[in-house]
Design an enzyme around this catalytic site. Structure first.
Site, PDB file in Angstrom:
ATOM      1  N   ARG A 151       0.800  -1.232   0.000  1.00  0.00           N
ATOM      2  CA  ARG A 151       0.000   0.000   0.000  1.00  0.00           C
ATOM      3  C   ARG A 151       0.830   1.277   0.000  1.00  0.00           C
ATOM      4  O   ARG A 151       1.899   1.335   0.598  1.00  0.00           O
ATOM      5  CB  ARG A 151      -0.929   0.011   1.224  1.00  0.00           C
ATOM      6  N   HIS A 189      -0.653  -2.500  -4.488  1.00  0.00           N
ATOM      7  CA  HIS A 189      -0.001  -3.294  -5.539  1.00  0.00           C
ATOM      8  C   HIS A 189       0.050  -2.586  -6.893  1.00  0.00           C
ATOM      9  O   HIS A 189      -0.255  -3.174  -7.938  1.00  0.00           O
ATOM     10  CB  HIS A 189      -0.686  -4.653  -5.661  1.00  0.00           C
ATOM     11  N   HIS A 245       3.340 -12.459  -5.627  1.00  0.00           N
ATOM     12  CA  HIS A 245       2.239 -12.682  -4.689  1.00  0.00           C
ATOM     13  C   HIS A 245       1.711 -14.120  -4.735  1.00  0.00           C
ATOM     14  O   HIS A 245       0.511 -14.347  -4.578  1.00  0.00           O
ATOM     15  CB  HIS A 245       1.119 -11.689  -4.985  1.00  0.00           C
ATOM     16  N   ASP A 252      -1.494  -9.889   8.181  1.00  0.00           N
ATOM     17  CA  ASP A 252      -1.385  -9.145   6.924  1.00  0.00           C
ATOM     18  C   ASP A 252      -0.402  -8.009   7.208  1.00  0.00           C
ATOM     19  O   ASP A 252      -0.749  -6.843   7.161  1.00  0.00           O
ATOM     20  CB  ASP A 252      -2.761  -8.623   6.500  1.00  0.00           C
ATOM     21  N   GLU A 297       5.397 -12.202   0.717  1.00  0.00           N
ATOM     22  CA  GLU A 297       5.858 -11.287  -0.329  1.00  0.00           C
ATOM     23  C   GLU A 297       7.088 -10.540   0.149  1.00  0.00           C
ATOM     24  O   GLU A 297       6.994  -9.607   0.938  1.00  0.00           O
ATOM     25  CB  GLU A 297       4.719 -10.314  -0.667  1.00  0.00           C
TER      26      GLU A 297
HETATM   27  C1  BGC Z   1      -2.111  -7.371   1.155  1.00  0.00           C
HETATM   28  C2  BGC Z   1      -3.498  -7.805   1.577  1.00  0.00           C
HETATM   29  C3  BGC Z   1      -4.309  -8.047   0.341  1.00  0.00           C
HETATM   30  C4  BGC Z   1      -3.607  -9.111  -0.458  1.00  0.00           C
HETATM   31  C5  BGC Z   1      -4.321  -9.450  -1.734  1.00  0.00           C
HETATM   32  C6  BGC Z   1      -1.504  -8.483   0.387  1.00  0.00           C
HETATM   33  O1  BGC Z   1      -0.226  -8.125  -0.023  1.00  0.00           O
HETATM   34  O2  BGC Z   1      -1.329  -6.986   2.236  1.00  0.00           O
HETATM   35  O3  BGC Z   1      -4.116  -6.831   2.377  1.00  0.00           O
HETATM   36  O4  BGC Z   1      -5.621  -8.427   0.650  1.00  0.00           O
HETATM   37  O5  BGC Z   1      -2.298  -8.712  -0.766  1.00  0.00           O
HETATM   38  O6  BGC Z   1      -4.581  -8.330  -2.448  1.00  0.00           O
END
Ligand code: BGC
Length: 403
Positions: free
Chosen positions: A129, A154, A229, A301, A368
């Site tokens: 983010r 992302h 991811h 998360d 990640e």
């Molecule tokens: C984020 C999550 C998100 C996920 C899929 C992760 O990298 O931190 O909050 O829901 O990616 O988009």
């Protein structure tokens, strides 16, 4: 299964070793009949043959052809799409030699385009983010389109995960794979500078999937934070919750977040919290506790701050995941300072994956490797700025084993 989704052909797990069998499963899909791999390269064999093949996977609505590359070392088989430089399948044996696909994904392009929560995607230009999608470099302000409440996630609405990458087979005596390249124009998704990214995925004879990221920018300085991811379930994709997976993390600290999952700026010790995985601990052991950070994240998360220093090879141990029943392990080494450990909290069963089973909350994890979320707005985090003339480099190695 929601009615608007096409009923998909269920793919067989390749089961047998070797590209022939793997390709029969991995490359057969409803979007297009399986093509005969138009290139098959074999590079001798000690413990197994290194092989790679390519077949059509589908066509985007704007007419771009997407291919699937399937590469194998005779023990494991990986399929990757040129769409998003996406890891589509990872087939590995368990401790008794039974091969399963352990990576979440789809068997057709429309589902990737419409539904995928970044399954296996290469993420860019900025992983995770950016608060309110805003940042500035050298006094110039930039705005990324918001796609996650009030934040950009992302790389914005059309990140690198939704682009068709060019692909080149790479092969040596030791490893086989694909180098994917994408050129992101100046201003794409609001980011400054033309960024050329090449991400090379190779599988070697020792079951290492090595991911090497390389990027340069032209014209203006920019920010870069590339990652992948891939979502794993070491019992097989679609096999249920990952609560029983045991995790060891080389992370003495983590970055707590606010209610919108933006780091508060604090770098907090994990000691005495459910974020302490410095000793192997089941992911589910504390997942449903009342720690406020687990409540805002709906589980894990969070960005973990990796401990220790990188070795001579520029990498350090980051994490080990182990699924005790079937015995599969994944060990991760990386050059990055952090990693987002995500326990699949937002999977909600609304879509079904490659094995035609619904993916529900907690049915997979993602790990990640990256610089910290929202770094452009957090002066105490390592910088993600890339200037013309500089080279961005990052390496992550996933080793697949059994125990
Ligand atoms: C984020 C999550 C998100 C996920 C899929 C992760 O990298 O931190 O909050 O829901 O990616 O988009």
């Amino acid at each position: 299964m929601p009615e608007h989704l096409p009923r998909r052909q269920v793919l067989r797990t390749a089961g047998a070793l070797g590209l022939g069998a793997a390709a029969a499963g991995a490359l057969t899909g409803p979007a297009e009949a399986a093509g005969t791999p138009d290139r098959l390269a074999t590079m001798g064999a000690h413990h197994g043959k290194l092989e790679i093949g390519k077949a059509p996977f589908g066509t985007t609505p704007d007419g771009k052809k997407v291919d699937v590359y399937t590469f194998s070392n005779g023990r494991m088989t990986i399929s990757m799409l040129t769409w998003g430089a996406t890891i589509q399948r990872v087939e590995t044996p368990d401790r008794r030699g039974r091969v399963k696909n352990i990576s979440l994904g789809f068997d057709n392009l429309p589902d990737y385009a419409a539904l995928s929560p970044y399954f296996g995607s290469t993420i860019g230009r900025y992983g995770n983010r950016i608060a309110k999608g805003k940042f500035s470099i050298d006094g110039n302000s930039y705005q990324i389109p918001l796609n996650n409440g009030e934040n950009a996630l992302h790389g914005g609405t059309l990140g690198f995960d939704k682009k068709v990458w060019s692909a080149k087979i790479v092969q040596s005596a030791k490893a086989v794979g694909v180098a994917f390249t994408y050129v992101s124009p100046d201003g794409e998704m609001g980011f400054p500078g033309e960024l050329t990214s090449t991400v090379t995925y190779t599988l070697d004879r020792d079951d290492n999937l090595r991911i090497e990221y390389h990027a340069t920018v032209k014209g203006k300085p920019t920010i870069v934070n590339l990652t992948n991811h891939v979502y794993f379930n070491l019992g097989g994709e679609g096999s249920g919750p990952i609560d029983g997976h045991v995790l060891q993390l080389n992370a003495p600290k983590y970055t707590p977040v606010d209610a919108t999952l933006i780091p508060t700026g604090e770098i907090a010790p994990v000691a005495g919290t459910p974020f302490d995985f410095t000793k192997p601990t089941a992911i589910g052991a504390r997942l449903r506790g009342d720690h406020p950070q687990l409540v805002v994240g709906r589980g894990y998360d969070h960005n973990f701050v990796l401990g220790g220093k990188t070795g001579a090879d520029g990498l350090r141990f980051a994490a080990r995941f182990w699924e005790p029943e079937d015995g599969r392990t994944i060990t991760v080494h990386t050059s990055e300072p952090g990693a987002q450990f995500y326990s699949g909290n937002f999977l909600d069963g609304t879509f079904r994956g490659i094995g035609d089973r619904a993916y529900r909350q907690g049915d997979a994890f993602a790990f990640e490797t990256q610089h910290f979320p929202d770094s452009p707005n957090q002066p105490n985090f390592p910088s993600t700025v890339l200037r013309p003339g500089q080279t961005y480099r990052s390496t992550t190695v996933y080793n697949f084993g059994t125990k």
